[in-house]
Design a protein around this motif. Structure first.
Motif, PDB file in Angstrom:
ATOM      1  N   ILE A  83       0.835  -1.195  -0.002  1.00 25.47           N
ATOM      2  CA  ILE A  83       0.010   0.236   0.288  1.00 25.47           C
ATOM      3  C   ILE A  83       0.881   1.263  -0.029  1.00 25.47           C
ATOM      4  CG2 ILE A  83      -1.770   1.302   1.150  1.00 25.47           C
ATOM      5  CD1 ILE A  83      -2.808  -1.150  -0.103  1.00 25.47           C
ATOM      6  N   SER A  84       2.056   1.174   1.017  1.00 23.79           N
ATOM      7  CA  SER A  84       2.816   2.578   0.911  1.00 23.79           C
ATOM      8  C   SER A  84       3.493   2.749  -0.468  1.00 23.79           C
ATOM      9  CB  SER A  84       4.030   2.166   2.000  1.00 23.79           C
ATOM     10  OG  SER A  84       3.231   2.070   3.193  1.00 23.79           O
ATOM     11  N   ALA A  85       3.872   1.740  -1.053  1.00 18.95           N
ATOM     12  CA  ALA A  85       4.451   1.814  -2.405  1.00 18.95           C
ATOM     13  C   ALA A  85       3.592   2.034  -3.459  1.00 18.95           C
ATOM     14  CB  ALA A  85       5.226   0.345  -2.997  1.00 18.95           C
ATOM     15  N   SER A  86       2.290   1.726  -3.231  1.00 17.77           N
ATOM     16  CA  SER A  86       1.384   2.259  -4.482  1.00 17.77           C
ATOM     17  C   SER A  86       1.151   3.834  -4.077  1.00 17.77           C
ATOM     18  CB  SER A  86       0.005   1.282  -4.368  1.00 17.77           C
ATOM     19  OG  SER A  86       0.310  -0.092  -4.148  1.00 17.77           O
ATOM     20  N   ILE A  87       0.905   4.126  -2.998  1.00 20.04           N
ATOM     21  CA  ILE A  87       1.018   5.709  -2.745  1.00 20.04           C
ATOM     22  C   ILE A  87       1.963   6.253  -3.242  1.00 20.04           C
ATOM     23  CG2 ILE A  87       0.633   7.386  -0.922  1.00 20.04           C
ATOM     24  CD1 ILE A  87      -0.852   5.184   0.672  1.00 20.04           C
ATOM     25  N   VAL A  88       3.305   5.808  -3.113  1.00 18.10           N
ATOM     26  CA  VAL A  88       4.453   6.567  -3.380  1.00 18.10           C
ATOM     27  C   VAL A  88       4.503   6.698  -4.892  1.00 18.10           C
ATOM     28  CG1 VAL A  88       7.135   6.683  -3.586  1.00 18.10           C
ATOM     29  CG2 VAL A  88       5.862   6.130  -1.491  1.00 18.10           C
ATOM     30  N   ILE A 116       6.879  -1.648 -11.149  1.00 22.11           N
ATOM     31  CA  ILE A 116       7.661  -0.783 -10.237  1.00 22.11           C
ATOM     32  C   ILE A 116       7.301  -0.937  -9.099  1.00 22.11           C
ATOM     33  CG2 ILE A 116       8.127   1.593  -9.903  1.00 22.11           C
ATOM     34  CD1 ILE A 116       7.879   2.054 -13.162  1.00 22.11           C
ATOM     35  N   THR A 117       5.774  -0.850  -8.746  1.00 25.15           N
ATOM     36  CA  THR A 117       5.438  -0.915  -7.367  1.00 25.15           C
ATOM     37  C   THR A 117       5.858  -2.136  -6.652  1.00 25.15           C
ATOM     38  OG1 THR A 117       3.273   0.163  -8.250  1.00 25.15           O
ATOM     39  CG2 THR A 117       3.377  -0.862  -6.102  1.00 25.15           C
ATOM     40  N   ARG A 118       5.852  -3.373  -7.344  1.00 24.54           N
ATOM     41  CA  ARG A 118       6.444  -4.510  -6.799  1.00 24.54           C
ATOM     42  C   ARG A 118       7.641  -4.234  -6.003  1.00 24.54           C
ATOM     43  NH1 ARG A 118       3.962  -6.943 -11.556  1.00 24.54           N
ATOM     44  NH2 ARG A 118       1.960  -7.609 -11.001  1.00 24.54           N
ATOM     45  N   TRP A 119       8.741  -3.781  -7.105  1.00 23.46           N
ATOM     46  CA  TRP A 119      10.075  -3.803  -6.650  1.00 23.46           C
ATOM     47  C   TRP A 119      10.117  -2.766  -5.477  1.00 23.46           C
ATOM     48  CZ3 TRP A 119      13.646  -6.969  -7.677  1.00 23.46           C
ATOM     49  CH2 TRP A 119      13.664  -7.833  -8.702  1.00 23.46           C
ATOM     50  N   LEU A 120       9.393  -1.640  -5.394  1.00 28.20           N
ATOM     51  CA  LEU A 120       9.459  -0.565  -4.638  1.00 28.20           C
ATOM     52  C   LEU A 120       8.712  -1.405  -3.263  1.00 28.20           C
ATOM     53  CD1 LEU A 120      10.202   2.109  -3.776  1.00 28.20           C
ATOM     54  CD2 LEU A 120       7.709   2.852  -4.442  1.00 28.20           C
ATOM     55  N   THR A 121       7.951  -2.051  -3.341  1.00 22.18           N
ATOM     56  CA  THR A 121       7.403  -3.022  -2.203  1.00 22.18           C
ATOM     57  C   THR A 121       8.624  -3.727  -1.310  1.00 22.18           C
ATOM     58  OG1 THR A 121       5.408  -3.236  -3.199  1.00 22.18           O
ATOM     59  CG2 THR A 121       5.761  -4.577  -1.391  1.00 22.18           C
ATOM     60  N   ILE A 122       9.376  -4.279  -2.458  1.00 24.46           N
ATOM     61  CA  ILE A 122      10.564  -5.330  -1.912  1.00 24.46           C
ATOM     62  C   ILE A 122      11.558  -4.154  -1.046  1.00 24.46           C
ATOM     63  CG2 ILE A 122      12.329  -6.512  -2.280  1.00 24.46           C
ATOM     64  CD1 ILE A 122      10.817  -7.686  -4.367  1.00 24.46           C
ATOM     65  N   SER A 274     -11.876  10.699  -2.895  1.00 27.39           N
ATOM     66  CA  SER A 274     -10.594  10.460  -2.463  1.00 27.39           C
ATOM     67  C   SER A 274     -10.491   9.190  -1.650  1.00 27.39           C
ATOM     68  CB  SER A 274      -9.839  11.550  -1.508  1.00 27.39           C
ATOM     69  OG  SER A 274     -10.561  11.816  -0.508  1.00 27.39           O
ATOM     70  N   GLY A 275     -11.816   8.745  -1.439  1.00 24.99           N
ATOM     71  CA  GLY A 275     -11.894   7.185  -0.642  1.00 24.99           C
ATOM     72  C   GLY A 275     -11.117   7.573   0.690  1.00 24.99           C
ATOM     73  N   VAL A 276     -10.274   6.513   1.339  1.00 24.18           N
ATOM     74  CA  VAL A 276      -9.788   6.377   2.499  1.00 24.18           C
ATOM     75  C   VAL A 276      -8.416   7.140   2.336  1.00 24.18           C
ATOM     76  CG1 VAL A 276     -11.324   4.469   3.292  1.00 24.18           C
ATOM     77  CG2 VAL A 276      -9.049   4.115   2.370  1.00 24.18           C
ATOM     78  N   MET A 277      -7.973   7.230   1.119  1.00 28.72           N
ATOM     79  CA  MET A 277      -6.704   7.835   1.036  1.00 28.72           C
ATOM     80  C   MET A 277      -5.990   8.860   1.832  1.00 28.72           C
ATOM     81  SD  MET A 277      -5.657   5.294  -0.723  1.00 28.72           S
ATOM     82  CE  MET A 277      -3.688   5.993  -0.736  1.00 28.72           C
ATOM     83  N   PRO A 278      -6.998   9.873   2.077  1.00 28.18           N
ATOM     84  CA  PRO A 278      -6.713  10.978   3.217  1.00 28.18           C
ATOM     85  C   PRO A 278      -6.459  10.496   4.578  1.00 28.18           C
ATOM     86  CG  PRO A 278      -8.276  11.780   1.656  1.00 28.18           C
ATOM     87  CD  PRO A 278      -8.455  10.156   1.363  1.00 28.18           C
ATOM     88  N   ILE A 279      -7.235   9.584   5.129  1.00 32.12           N
ATOM     89  CA  ILE A 279      -6.944   9.002   6.385  1.00 32.12           C
ATOM     90  C   ILE A 279      -5.724   8.401   6.472  1.00 32.12           C
ATOM     91  CG2 ILE A 279      -7.946   7.526   8.060  1.00 32.12           C
ATOM     92  CD1 ILE A 279     -10.700   8.245   7.369  1.00 32.12           C
ATOM     93  N   ILE A 280      -5.163   7.596   5.416  1.00 29.08           N
ATOM     94  CA  ILE A 280      -4.168   6.881   5.416  1.00 29.08           C
ATOM     95  C   ILE A 280      -2.824   7.799   5.334  1.00 29.08           C
ATOM     96  CG2 ILE A 280      -2.864   5.317   3.904  1.00 29.08           C
ATOM     97  CD1 ILE A 280      -5.176   3.908   3.021  1.00 29.08           C
TER      98      ILE A 280
END
Length: 444
Positions: A83-88, A116-122, A274-280
């Motif tokens: 989730i963090s990688a996806s946001i970044v 790219i998101t997968r590699w950033l997740t790692i 924006s869904g729940v992204m502002p809370i995250i």
């Protein structure tokens, strides 16, 4: 009776039945893995760790991993690094031309962004995993719980590899659920993790009320309030402002007839785009004061003490303000009013009374600003409601389910999954979960 008929209809559709079975099977694998303690750690000596992740910020982290964080599980990192990688990656797409180009390339670009998101997740896991392992002793795990005292470096390396592998495996499970199952896999993994801690929290609340003050009457009142909050969250997720759009009718010669007989449709602008992204985002920022509190200085200690209590006044005031700011920010970058106006103009559509092009874009932008304000205030109110409900003596573990990211994720994912199941039913001419049979027959 209606529910039984719907379940029977769902079971009759072979593809939908197989997808649901696949989804439940993969979710069961994820929950099973969350119960497996890391090799080399005595699971019977993790009582201190569990108590540290019972309330407060630790309780939030533990809830998102379905209790795996407090069990030193192989899935202790959960799906949050992804989730963090996806946001970044999403935020970097605003400033990096290469990512902007990939976003416009359709399916091929989406696959590259996912890679790219997968590699950033790692990469994120390689930072979080050793940090988690090194912090176990300070979080209440005794030295006797570690079985490789004489090989600490080897134990740290092996545990890091297992934690990274667990996160990657959880990411793979989520993607498989999305492809082969029903609903959004990553969101379902988070929702299942949150729901896993709900029964225990509710039982603890019942025990405290029955043995203490309030009894069954207050328990019923709390459940009614909880259902009302869920209904409010449903309205927040489903609420839209419909902007009427007129499309010119194409004539037999291939041109357009500019008359009142063109097809009329609507642009649905969501109240909470924006869904729940502002809370995250806000939740991530709220971890910073706690980190500052670890500095050996009086001013740092005062900041840490003020923001450690997630049910405190200053924490929730700052949290609510950040949510409002991030709601405007995230809505601005995810709702492309300029692109919407260009697409309307290109397809021969226009908003009645508004000129196509720049005026349409400005009009949509103004409407979004108007509906984002009540949406952001509502979102902030839902986020801080656990602190308000705790004022009547509700236990913190149960109060967390009265709002915030947990409740909004559960409501949003449940609605999304129901809509997908509903589409399968309607496509096979069955009564849907949302629309009634009367409406279905009228359409047919």
């Amino acid at each position: 009776m209606k529910l039984i008929d719907n379940l029977r209809n769902i079971w009759k559709i072979e593809e939908l039945r197989d997808r649901i079975i696949m989804t439940l099977s993969l979710l069961l694998v994820y929950r099973f893995g969350a119960q497996i303690t890391l090799p080399g750690i005595d699971s019977t000596q993790l009582v201190g760790l569990a108590s540290n992740f019972k309330d407060g910020i630790g309780g939030i982290l533990n809830a998102f991993t379905g209790g795996a964080f407090a069990k030193a599980s192989v899935f202790a990192l959960g799906i949050m690094p992804y989730i963090s990688a996806s946001i970044v990656v999403q935020l970097m797409g605003i400033a990096i031309p290469y990512l902007q180009k990939l976003q416009k390339e359709g399916e091929s670009g989406r696959k590259k962004i996912n890679q790219i998101t997968r590699w950033l997740t790692i990469g994120i896991c390689l930072i979080q995993a050793p940090s988690y392992m090194l912090s176990l002793k300070t979080l209440g795990v005794p030295d006797s719980a570690f079985m490789m005292q004489d090989q600490q470096t080897l134990f740290l390396v092996l545990s890091t590899i297992i934690l990274v592998t667990g996160c990657v495996f959880a990411m793979w499970l989520g993607e498989k659920i999305t492809d082969k199952g029903i609903g959004n896999g990553i969101s379902l993994l988070i929702m299942v993790g949150i729901i896993a801690t709900l029964p225990q929290a509710f039982i603890q609340e019942i025990t405290s009320r029955v043995d203490g003050v309030g009894g069954w009457f207050l328990i019923i009142v709390e459940v009614v309030i909880w259902l009302l909050i869920i209904a409010a969250c449903v309205m927040l997720v489903m609420g839209v402002r419909k902007i009427p759009v007129q499309y010119a009718r194409r004539s037999a010669t291939g041109g357009y007839e500019k008359n009142a007989f063109g097809s009329r449709q609507y642009i649905p602008l969501k109240l909470n785009a924006s869904g729940v992204m502002p809370i995250i985002f806000a939740q991530a920022i709220m971890f910073v004061p706690s980190a500052i509190g670890q500095i050996d200085a009086s001013w740092a200690k005062s900041i840490g003490n003020a923001y450690t209590d997630i049910f405190g006044f200053w924490y929730n005031l700052t949290f609510a303000l950040l949510i409002i700011v991030f709601t405007y920010f995230y809505t601005a970058i995810t709702v492309p009013t300029n692109k919407m106006a260009d697409d309307l103009k290109r397809n021969g559509g226009f908003i009645p009374g508004i000129r196509p092009g720049t005026e349409t874009s400005e009009y949509l932008d103004r409407i979004m600003s108007q509906i984002t304000l009540p949406g952001s205030l509502f979102l902030a109110a839902v986020a801080i409601f656990p602190a308000l409900i705790s004022l009547i003596g509700v236990q913190q573990s149960w109060a967390l389910f009265y709002g915030g990211t947990s409740l909004l994720i559960m409501v949003g994912v449940a609605i999304d999954t129901m809509q997908q199941i509903n589409s399968y039913l309607l496509n096979r001419h069955y009564d849907g979960l949302i629309k009634t049979g009367k409406n279905r027959k009228a359409v047919a």
